[in-house]
Scaffold this active site. Structure first.
Site, mmCIF file in Angstrom:
data_model
loop_
_atom_site.group_PDB
_atom_site.id
_atom_site.type_symbol
_atom_site.label_atom_id
_atom_site.label_comp_id
_atom_site.label_asym_id
_atom_site.label_seq_id
_atom_site.Cartn_x
_atom_site.Cartn_y
_atom_site.Cartn_z
ATOM 1 N N ASP A 254 36.456 36.452 40.352
ATOM 2 C CA ASP A 254 35.498 36.834 41.386
ATOM 3 C C ASP A 254 35.249 38.336 41.391
ATOM 4 O O ASP A 254 36.185 39.128 41.323
ATOM 5 C CB ASP A 254 36.076 36.394 42.743
ATOM 6 C CG ASP A 254 35.167 36.739 43.891
ATOM 7 O OD1 ASP A 254 34.146 36.058 44.033
ATOM 8 O OD2 ASP A 254 35.478 37.689 44.628
ATOM 9 N N GLN B 57 37.951 43.341 53.487
ATOM 10 C CA GLN B 57 38.309 43.076 52.078
ATOM 11 C C GLN B 57 38.547 44.421 51.399
ATOM 12 O O GLN B 57 37.595 45.151 51.110
ATOM 13 C CB GLN B 57 37.178 42.298 51.380
ATOM 14 C CG GLN B 57 37.065 40.857 51.865
ATOM 15 C CD GLN B 57 35.745 40.195 51.501
ATOM 16 O OE1 GLN B 57 34.672 40.700 51.840
ATOM 17 N NE2 GLN B 57 35.800 39.050 50.834
ATOM 18 N N HIS C 295 39.672 42.476 45.435
ATOM 19 C CA HIS C 295 40.149 42.890 46.759
ATOM 20 C C HIS C 295 41.111 41.873 47.334
ATOM 21 O O HIS C 295 41.182 40.739 46.864
ATOM 22 C CB HIS C 295 38.959 43.075 47.713
ATOM 23 C CG HIS C 295 37.954 41.966 47.610
ATOM 24 N ND1 HIS C 295 36.815 42.066 46.839
ATOM 25 C CD2 HIS C 295 37.922 40.711 48.129
ATOM 26 C CE1 HIS C 295 36.122 40.944 46.909
ATOM 27 N NE2 HIS C 295 36.765 40.103 47.680
ATOM 28 N N HIS D 96 27.223 28.704 46.408
ATOM 29 C CA HIS D 96 27.502 29.004 47.816
ATOM 30 C C HIS D 96 26.925 30.355 48.241
ATOM 31 O O HIS D 96 26.879 30.664 49.416
ATOM 32 C CB HIS D 96 29.011 29.001 48.032
ATOM 33 C CG HIS D 96 29.678 30.106 47.266
ATOM 34 N ND1 HIS D 96 29.653 30.178 45.890
ATOM 35 C CD2 HIS D 96 30.337 31.215 47.682
ATOM 36 C CE1 HIS D 96 30.280 31.267 45.500
ATOM 37 N NE2 HIS D 96 30.713 31.911 46.564
ATOM 38 N N ASP D 97 26.516 31.176 47.263
ATOM 39 C CA ASP D 97 25.969 32.501 47.592
ATOM 40 C C ASP D 97 24.443 32.461 47.637
ATOM 41 O O ASP D 97 23.821 31.459 47.291
ATOM 42 C CB ASP D 97 26.424 33.523 46.548
ATOM 43 C CG ASP D 97 27.896 33.911 46.726
ATOM 44 O OD1 ASP D 97 28.377 33.901 47.876
ATOM 45 O OD2 ASP D 97 28.549 34.208 45.711
ATOM 46 N N GLU E 186 32.634 36.142 37.028
ATOM 47 C CA GLU E 186 31.594 36.094 38.052
ATOM 48 C C GLU E 186 31.018 37.500 38.112
ATOM 49 O O GLU E 186 31.553 38.383 38.782
ATOM 50 C CB GLU E 186 32.146 35.676 39.423
ATOM 51 C CG GLU E 186 31.039 35.332 40.396
ATOM 52 C CD GLU E 186 30.901 36.256 41.602
ATOM 53 O OE1 GLU E 186 29.935 36.095 42.367
ATOM 54 O OE2 GLU E 186 31.743 37.147 41.803
ATOM 55 N N ARG F 132 37.937 31.528 37.971
ATOM 56 C CA ARG F 132 36.680 32.231 38.209
ATOM 57 C C ARG F 132 37.067 33.626 38.686
ATOM 58 O O ARG F 132 37.641 33.779 39.769
ATOM 59 C CB ARG F 132 35.880 31.500 39.288
ATOM 60 C CG ARG F 132 34.610 32.208 39.729
ATOM 61 C CD ARG F 132 33.981 31.408 40.863
ATOM 62 N NE ARG F 132 32.742 31.955 41.383
ATOM 63 C CZ ARG F 132 32.664 32.877 42.333
ATOM 64 N NH1 ARG F 132 33.766 33.416 42.852
ATOM 65 N NH2 ARG F 132 31.498 33.283 42.792
#
Ligand code: GLC
Length: 615
Positions: free
Chosen positions: A267, A235, A167, A378-379, A309, A265
């Site tokens: 995403d 997004q 996105h 971070h998630d 990811e 990465r």
């Protein structure tokens, strides 16, 4: 368009002979039916040629070295570190000032969370990208990125950057053009005039943020319809069925690669292709897109790695390395989110049954590919990735994972954890858990409060497992000093809106100084991480060897073999004696983590871990 100098043309031809068909074949399957496909492909190849011509000499040298050694990152035994640039160093230039800290840990790979220009206002921590060609102004500019990449490269550290494939922000130029009525850009997105199609899709879709952003479509008046928005409404999902989207994202990747980014990465990779009646994740076309992107990289920047990811069940993630005739020809790296979540479940349950299930069924990556192992990021810890294993064990998912989450989040009487639930509503659904590692394992909030030695063993257990079982283990910024949850008042509002900010503190310099001076329990945590990092460099921990689960003789302990090393990990809250005959444990072995262990190798303290090598 820049022409390729004569002396590099032979190399380009060779690469095209080797990888050209790996680009064209998936593109034909994806886009062959589009009018003007041949012309589009020629244009794409011309753009690749011009990126190749612009590739800086220092990066060409890396390409040449790595081309001959596709498993270079396994051989170099890379250790990773991940951080938000601002939380770690204030800015990109500031990150450069932290290189000593990374070198001290033995880090060879630094993942900086999104640093490209992000959406104005809320930006999902930078994951709503407003420009792939600009840096977030507060962090610096493109020259700073190039400088940082060069400094890191000199220090033997590869920079990993997010490439948010799925996105863009609603204020990205493509979205603005679409909203202004440009049909060429409207086609970049999935737009529906009314709710009829979205409603049929919704019947089989999941939700990433069920509370904060329910549903997968957002009504956008400027677009005169509903836009597909898997994540936050700002997004906008890109439409990869439209060939220019692929070309634009390939260009974005190569632009950053030519600045010096060495690992991407990818995403939210699973979400790239939509199909009615499915979850719109992991569709076969996603793998074609990634195989084509890998070919783009192999043609222009073969020193670059792609990392998936895909926070999905383990069997689905393994396919991101490429399957069948495409084995080893998609992403070189993928996060092992199942291993991470199962390790936390093991800690909460006091036995590693789910972890055993996961590791026994983890496919061995093809040559030149490997797993990213990690403890926190971070998630949130996404529990859903364990659904197949929990179901196979005959358990009720919500009940079992609900108990795991409650333990880690400090909601049951036995809890030592200080995490928090994420997006887990009152309807009995369990979604994710937030918190820094230190808080989840029960280290004190304040450095002045003495730590329970058991909490220190728990943080070491989690990192000892990740360092033992992954190809590239990641340290999440702050974990190396046992940093607590984010209590910064300046982040309170964001944390209120998105609980994941609980695990996104600024690096605590006072705590780091204490740890580096070897003082207090932060000193003990840092010493443990350094020890693990140093031990992992021993070639007897063969990183190209599969991780085997051995019989332990005790359900609370998981025993792993990798190359010549054996790892013992006790998830129980009491000491456990393992059966030494279960895996030939004799006096020839010694524990590398605890020199005091002596001959008592079969006795593990509560939450104890051992890395054994034959002496
Ligand atoms: C990835 C990121 C996460 C973000 C999402 C949407 O999962 O890790 O932080 O919210 O993608 O971009």
């Amino acid at each position: 368009m820049q022409a390729l100098p004569r002396e590099r043309q032979g190399m380009a031809r060779q690469r095209f002979d080797a990888a050209g068909e790996r680009l064209l074949q998936p593109l034909r399957t994806l886009y062959g039916g589009h009018e003007g496909f041949e012309h589009w492909t020629l244009q794409l190849c011309a753009k690749l040629g011009s990126s190749l011509a612009r590739r800086p000499a220092a990066l060409q040298r890396l390409d040449t070295q790595r081309e001959g050694q596709p498993d270079w990152f396994v051989r170099e035994r890379l250790l990773g570190y991940m951080a938000y640039a601002d939380r770690f160093g204030g800015s990109l230039a500031g990150v450069g000032e932290r290189i000593e800290h990374l070198k001290d840990l033995g880090v060879g790979y630094l993942h900086l969370l999104p640093f490209l220009r992000a959406r104005q206002g809320d930006s999902d921590g930078g994951f709503a990208v407003a420009s792939f060609e600009e840096i977030e102004p507060a962090l610096g500019d493109m020259a700073d990125l190039e400088n940082l990449c060069a400094r890191l490269r000199d220090a033997g550290i590869s920079l990993c950057a997010d490439l948010v494939l799925n996105h863009v922000a609603d204020d990205h130029a493509w979205a603005l053009a679409a909203a202004a009525g440009d049909p060429a850009y409207r086609a970049f997105f999935h737009v529906f005039a009314d709710r009829s199609e979205p409603d049929t899709y919704e019947a089989s879709l999941g939700e990433v943020f069920p509370e904060a952003a329910p549903g997968n479509f957002s009504q956008v008046p400027a677009m005169n319809g509903w836009v597909w928005t898997t994540f936050y409404p700002y997004q906008w999902d890109l439409n990869y069925a439209h060939p220019p989207v692929f070309a634009a994202m390939a260009a974005a990747l190569l632009g950053l690669a030519n600045r010096g980014v060495e690992v991407f990465r990818l995403d939210s990779a699973p979400f790239l292709w939509k199909r009615q009646g499915t979850s719109c994740t992991n569709q076969p076309e996603v793998h074609l897109i990634l195989a084509a992107l890998r070919a783009v990289v192999d043609l222009v920047a073969p020193g670059v790695l792609l990392k998936a990811e895909a926070i999905m069940p383990t069997a689905d993630i393994a396919r991101y390395f490429g399957a069948g005739e495409r084995a080893g020809r998609e992403c070189q790296l993928a996060y092992h989110s199942g291993m991470m979540a199962a390790a936390w479940a093991g800690l909460a349950e006091g036995h590693p049954a789910l972890l055993r299930q996961i590791l026994e069924n983890t496919p061995v990556p093809p040559i030149g590919a490997g797993w990213i192992s990690y403890v926190r990021c971070h998630d949130d810890i996404v529990w859903n990735v364990l659904r197949p294993e929990v179901t196979a064990a005959g358990d009720d998912f919500a009940a079992r994972m609900g108990a795991v989450a409650a333990r880690l989040e400090g909601r049951d009487p036995e809890s030592y954890g200080r995490g928090a639930a994420f997006q887990s509503g009152d309807d009995g659904q369990v979604h994710g858990s937030n918190g820094m590692t230190a808080a989840l394992v029960g280290l004190p909030r304040e450095v002045s409060t003495p730590a329970d030695p058991a909490a220190l063993r728990r943080i070491e257990l989690m990192y000892a497992l990740a360092f033992f079982a992954g190809t590239i283990p990641l340290i999440y910024m702050g974990d190396e000093i046992g940093q607590d949850n984010n209590h910064d008042a300046a982040d309170a509002a964001r944390q209120q809106a998105d609980g994941r900010w609980l695990q996104r503190p600024r690096l605590d310099d006072a705590q780091l100084a204490l740890a580096r001076a070897g003082r207090g329990w932060p000193g003990a945590v840092l010493a443990a991480i350094r020890r693990l990092a140093a031990l992992r460099r021993d070639p007897r921990f063969a990183l190209d060897a599969p991780v085997q689960v051995l019989a332990s003789g005790d359900p609370q302990v998981i025993v792993l073999r990798r190359g010549e090393a054996i790892g013992l990990f006790n998830f129980a809250s009491e000491p456990v004696r393992v059966d030494p005959t279960a895996f030939d444990l004799d006096e020839a072995w010694s524990d590398q983590l605890d020199e005091q262990a002596g001959a008592a190798l079969d006795m593990l303290p509560s939450w104890g871990s051992r890395w054994l090598l034959r002496t």
